[in-house]
Design an enzyme around this catalytic site. Sequence first.
Site, PDB file in Angstrom:
ATOM      1  N   ASP A  24       0.046   1.900  42.142  1.00  0.00           N
ATOM      2  CA  ASP A  24      -1.180   1.751  42.664  1.00  0.00           C
ATOM      3  C   ASP A  24      -2.327   3.103  42.158  1.00  0.00           C
ATOM      4  O   ASP A  24      -2.974   3.458  43.117  1.00  0.00           O
ATOM      5  CB  ASP A  24      -1.148   1.730  44.291  1.00  0.00           C
ATOM      6  CG  ASP A  24      -0.318   0.524  44.662  1.00  0.00           C
ATOM      7  OD1 ASP A  24       0.064  -0.412  43.829  1.00  0.00           O
ATOM      8  OD2 ASP A  24      -0.046   0.470  45.845  1.00  0.00           O
ATOM      9  N   LYS A 129       0.573  -6.630  43.635  1.00  0.00           N
ATOM     10  CA  LYS A 129       1.326  -6.648  44.445  1.00  0.00           C
ATOM     11  C   LYS A 129       0.761  -6.786  45.945  1.00  0.00           C
ATOM     12  O   LYS A 129      -0.311  -5.996  46.214  1.00  0.00           O
ATOM     13  CB  LYS A 129       2.434  -5.552  44.720  1.00  0.00           C
ATOM     14  CG  LYS A 129       1.931  -4.014  44.959  1.00  0.00           C
ATOM     15  CD  LYS A 129       2.954  -3.096  45.030  1.00  0.00           C
ATOM     16  CE  LYS A 129       2.351  -1.902  45.331  1.00  0.00           C
ATOM     17  NZ  LYS A 129       1.847  -1.589  46.411  1.00  0.00           N
ATOM     18  N   CYS A 162       3.014   3.080  49.887  1.00  0.00           N
ATOM     19  CA  CYS A 162       3.627   2.253  48.644  1.00  0.00           C
ATOM     20  C   CYS A 162       4.613   2.988  47.994  1.00  0.00           C
ATOM     21  O   CYS A 162       5.314   2.090  47.443  1.00  0.00           O
ATOM     22  CB  CYS A 162       2.185   1.659  47.840  1.00  0.00           C
ATOM     23  SG  CYS A 162       1.310   0.764  48.883  1.00  0.00           S
TER      24      CYS A 162
HETATM   25  C1  C5J Z   1      -0.807   2.644  49.123  1.00  0.00           C
HETATM   26  C2  C5J Z   1      -1.900   2.188  51.206  1.00  0.00           C
HETATM   27  N1  C5J Z   1      -0.892   2.309  47.701  1.00  0.00           N
HETATM   28  N2  C5J Z   1      -1.720   3.595  51.500  1.00  0.00           N
HETATM   29  N3  C5J Z   1      -1.401   1.763  49.872  1.00  0.00           N
HETATM   30  O1  C5J Z   1       0.045   3.261  49.158  1.00  0.00           O
HETATM   31  O2  C5J Z   1      -2.355   1.416  51.886  1.00  0.00           O
END
Ligand code: C5J
Length: 223
Positions: A24, A129, A162
């Site tokens: 991400d 995802k 994530c």
């Molecule tokens: C991720 C989030 N990528 N913190 N998403 O960690 O909502």
Amino acid sequence: MRIEQANPFAYEFEIRNTALVLIDMQRDFIEPGGFGETLGNDVSLLEAIVPATQAALAAWRKAGGLVVHTREAHKPDLSDCPPVKRNRGNPSLRIGDEGPMGRILVAGEPGNQIIDALAPIDGELVIDKPGKGMFYATGLHEVLQQRGITHLLFGGVTTEVCVQTSMREANDRGYDGLLLEDCTESYFPAFKAATLDMIRAQGAIVGWTAPSAALLAALSHAT
Ligand code: C5J
């Protein structure tokens, strides 16, 4: 190949059986105006890991290893975003709402793209995802199995959400995972520190951690 400085003990892997997974690294989390900032976070903390992550990615590409990029991304109709997810966070700017970089966490929107510095290249996997973990509703496990992948090197954001969820999912599916300590970040430094401790506790109960310099050193001997 062996990373001697890994915690809690040396980590062994073969490049042909290993993927570098960048979780991400999207504009929505790292740049001002995205999802991360709408939640009240200081996104400059996350931006600081970009140079180390770029160096790890370049070295891994040079070594010929598989690269997987993930994006937290929902369909434009939000059919894959359960109300429990959409209804939390900042009530005035939710997932799917129009933000400064397009609709928040929606596939295809400008904010949903991986930052330019780490943009995927041909041959790399890009996985959208809908959950926090990279295996939930993505089919990624089957793809990695077909390619004979048994080991995963992780970077990305955020460490305790994530990244940690993906590492735990990977661990349950039988992958040996190692998190590159300076290629991951949280909006909350204490959460990052706690996550690194949790991962390597109890004899690597979730996996290993190591500084990216240790990976670069191992790769420099191999290439
Ligand atoms: C991720 C989030 N990528 N913190 N998403 O960690 O909502």
